[in-house]
Design a protein around this motif. Structure first.
Motif, PDB file in Angstrom:
ATOM      1  N   LEU A  39       0.830  -1.211   0.000  1.00  0.00           N
ATOM      2  CA  LEU A  39       0.000   0.000   0.000  1.00  0.00           C
ATOM      3  C   LEU A  39       0.863   1.259   0.000  1.00  0.00           C
ATOM      4  CD1 LEU A  39      -2.894  -0.952   2.464  1.00  0.00           C
ATOM      5  CD2 LEU A  39      -3.040  -0.667  -0.024  1.00  0.00           C
ATOM      6  N   GLN A  40       1.980   1.215   0.724  1.00  0.00           N
ATOM      7  CA  GLN A  40       2.892   2.364   0.737  1.00  0.00           C
ATOM      8  C   GLN A  40       3.366   2.696  -0.679  1.00  0.00           C
ATOM      9  OE1 GLN A  40       6.960   1.692   2.103  1.00  0.00           O
ATOM     10  NE2 GLN A  40       6.810   3.540   3.372  1.00  0.00           N
ATOM     11  N   CYS A  41       3.791   1.666  -1.418  1.00  0.00           N
ATOM     12  CA  CYS A  41       4.271   1.881  -2.785  1.00  0.00           C
ATOM     13  C   CYS A  41       3.152   2.363  -3.702  1.00  0.00           C
ATOM     14  CB  CYS A  41       4.881   0.595  -3.338  1.00  0.00           C
ATOM     15  SG  CYS A  41       6.462   0.162  -2.605  1.00  0.00           S
ATOM     16  N   LEU A  42       1.971   1.812  -3.538  1.00  0.00           N
ATOM     17  CA  LEU A  42       0.847   2.208  -4.397  1.00  0.00           C
ATOM     18  C   LEU A  42       0.441   3.655  -4.142  1.00  0.00           C
ATOM     19  CD1 LEU A  42      -1.277  -1.069  -4.310  1.00  0.00           C
ATOM     20  CD2 LEU A  42       0.177  -0.228  -6.164  1.00  0.00           C
ATOM     21  N   VAL A  43       0.471   4.090  -2.872  1.00  0.00           N
ATOM     22  CA  VAL A  43       0.179   5.490  -2.554  1.00  0.00           C
ATOM     23  C   VAL A  43       1.237   6.395  -3.176  1.00  0.00           C
ATOM     24  CG1 VAL A  43       0.122   7.178  -0.653  1.00  0.00           C
ATOM     25  CG2 VAL A  43      -1.127   5.022  -0.446  1.00  0.00           C
ATOM     26  N   GLN A  44       2.504   5.987  -3.083  1.00  0.00           N
ATOM     27  CA  GLN A  44       3.576   6.786  -3.681  1.00  0.00           C
ATOM     28  C   GLN A  44       3.466   6.824  -5.201  1.00  0.00           C
ATOM     29  OE1 GLN A  44       7.029   4.921  -1.953  1.00  0.00           O
ATOM     30  NE2 GLN A  44       7.028   6.287  -0.171  1.00  0.00           N
ATOM     31  N   TRP A  45       3.033   5.728  -5.808  1.00  0.00           N
ATOM     32  CA  TRP A  45       2.854   5.719  -7.261  1.00  0.00           C
ATOM     33  C   TRP A  45       1.756   6.688  -7.683  1.00  0.00           C
ATOM     34  CZ3 TRP A  45      -1.564   3.920 -10.002  1.00  0.00           C
ATOM     35  CH2 TRP A  45      -1.421   3.985 -11.407  1.00  0.00           C
ATOM     36  N   VAL A  46       0.644   6.698  -6.942  1.00  0.00           N
ATOM     37  CA  VAL A  46      -0.459   7.621  -7.244  1.00  0.00           C
ATOM     38  C   VAL A  46       0.047   9.063  -7.216  1.00  0.00           C
ATOM     39  CG1 VAL A  46      -2.597   8.576  -6.270  1.00  0.00           C
ATOM     40  CG2 VAL A  46      -2.335   6.108  -6.488  1.00  0.00           C
ATOM     41  N   HIS A  47       0.927   9.357  -6.264  1.00  0.00           N
ATOM     42  CA  HIS A  47       1.494  10.707  -6.151  1.00  0.00           C
ATOM     43  C   HIS A  47       2.474  10.997  -7.294  1.00  0.00           C
ATOM     44  CE1 HIS A  47       3.054  14.350  -4.301  1.00  0.00           C
ATOM     45  NE2 HIS A  47       4.291  13.859  -4.436  1.00  0.00           N
ATOM     46  N   LEU A  48       3.401  10.045  -7.542  1.00  0.00           N
ATOM     47  CA  LEU A  48       4.422  10.245  -8.577  1.00  0.00           C
ATOM     48  C   LEU A  48       3.816  10.320  -9.977  1.00  0.00           C
ATOM     49  CD1 LEU A  48       7.201   7.820  -7.269  1.00  0.00           C
ATOM     50  CD2 LEU A  48       7.290  10.336  -7.313  1.00  0.00           C
ATOM     51  N   ALA A  49       2.756   9.560 -10.205  1.00  0.00           N
ATOM     52  CA  ALA A  49       2.109   9.554 -11.525  1.00  0.00           C
ATOM     53  C   ALA A  49       1.228  10.779 -11.743  1.00  0.00           C
ATOM     54  CB  ALA A  49       1.284   8.277 -11.684  1.00  0.00           C
ATOM     55  N   GLY A  50       1.076  11.607 -10.703  1.00  0.00           N
ATOM     56  CA  GLY A  50       0.288  12.826 -10.829  1.00  0.00           C
ATOM     57  C   GLY A  50      -1.211  12.598 -10.753  1.00  0.00           C
ATOM     58  N   ILE A  51      -1.637  11.448 -10.278  1.00  0.00           N
ATOM     59  CA  ILE A  51      -3.072  11.153 -10.163  1.00  0.00           C
ATOM     60  C   ILE A  51      -3.666  11.912  -8.988  1.00  0.00           C
ATOM     61  CG2 ILE A  51      -4.778   9.317  -9.781  1.00  0.00           C
ATOM     62  CD1 ILE A  51      -2.732   7.401 -11.117  1.00  0.00           C
ATOM     63  N   VAL A  52      -2.982  11.858  -7.834  1.00  0.00           N
ATOM     64  CA  VAL A  52      -3.392  12.599  -6.634  1.00  0.00           C
ATOM     65  C   VAL A  52      -2.145  13.177  -5.985  1.00  0.00           C
ATOM     66  CG1 VAL A  52      -4.458  12.443  -4.349  1.00  0.00           C
ATOM     67  CG2 VAL A  52      -5.372  11.081  -6.213  1.00  0.00           C
ATOM     68  N   ASN A  53      -2.206  14.459  -5.615  1.00  0.00           N
ATOM     69  CA  ASN A  53      -1.090  15.085  -4.909  1.00  0.00           C
ATOM     70  C   ASN A  53      -1.321  14.925  -3.407  1.00  0.00           C
ATOM     71  OD1 ASN A  53       0.993  16.601  -3.922  1.00  0.00           O
ATOM     72  ND2 ASN A  53       0.427  18.505  -4.978  1.00  0.00           N
ATOM     73  N   ILE A  54      -0.547  14.046  -2.785  1.00  0.00           N
ATOM     74  CA  ILE A  54      -0.771  13.775  -1.359  1.00  0.00           C
ATOM     75  C   ILE A  54      -0.018  14.754  -0.460  1.00  0.00           C
ATOM     76  CG2 ILE A  54      -1.235  11.332  -1.760  1.00  0.00           C
ATOM     77  CD1 ILE A  54       1.577  10.694  -0.792  1.00  0.00           C
TER      78      ILE A  54
END
Length: 200
Positions: A39-54
């Motif tokens: 889950l940590q990696c998936l949250v970071q991917w969402v951020h890095l891919a520009g889908i959601v800015n956490i």
């Protein structure tokens, strides 16, 4: 004669229950690790891919919380199993293999972190998860050689495929996605299946 048979049955039962308890605990640790770090990696991917800015706080929480949760689960399991004997030959061999891989990972994280910081290179740090995946492939293959259970070989192959895939994806946001999926599916799934098999 009947006393000898009863003694033999008691011995076999002890070995089976010991192995089951150890495998359930090991499976629980792998499941927890897979879920937390996947889950940590998936949250970071969402951020890095520009889908959601956490944001900064989201990154900080994502960086720390999984380790806190995993360490808490590990402490509970170790405390619960502190009196469980681990005398079976296969059990001791598997414990040695997984413990050795964990120890190697512990030293390697220090080496990669120090080198990445001194060289100011994120590329060097990205090589560390690839090394971890290779170690995981090796240790699960060792488990397969000891237990001769096909699912252990499948887990090992999954880790080796992940190792190769991550090598191809260095520098891409999808690197973190593949790592997250591997941790969730291979590590978490492997832990769940280990627990399921032990309970049978």
């Amino acid at each position: 004669m009947s006393k000898d048979i009863q003694a033999d049955l008691a011995f076999v039962k002890a070995l089976v229950s010991e192995g089951a308890r150890v495998r359930i605990s090991g499976g629980a640790l792998y499941l927890a690790g897979g879920v937390c770090y996947g889950l940590q990696c998936l949250v970071q991917w969402v951020h890095l891919a520009g889908i959601v800015n956490i944001g900064m706080w989201g990154n900080l929480i994502a960086g720390i919380l999984p380790t806190v949760v995993f360490l808490a689960v590990m402490c509970v399991i170790l405390w619960r199993d502190r009196k469980v004997p681990k005398n079976g030959v296969a059990t001791r061999a598997l414990n040695a293999a997984f413990s050795s891989a964990g120890l190697a990972n512990l030293f390697m994280v220090g080496v990669f972190a120090y080198t990445a910081i001194t060289e100011k290179s994120i590329l060097i740090w990205l090589l560390y998860p690839i090394t971890v995946c290779a170690f995981q492939g090796a240790v699960w293959f060792t488990a397969y050689m000891i237990r001769r259970e096909a699912w252990l070989a499948i887990i090992s192959i999954g880790w080796f495929i992940t190792t190769f895939a991550l090598g191809l994806l260095i520098g891409s946001p999808h690197y973190v996605l593949v790592l997250g999926l591997a941790l969730s599916v291979i590590m978490g799934g492997g832990g769940w299946y280990m627990m399921r098999q032990a309970r049978k």
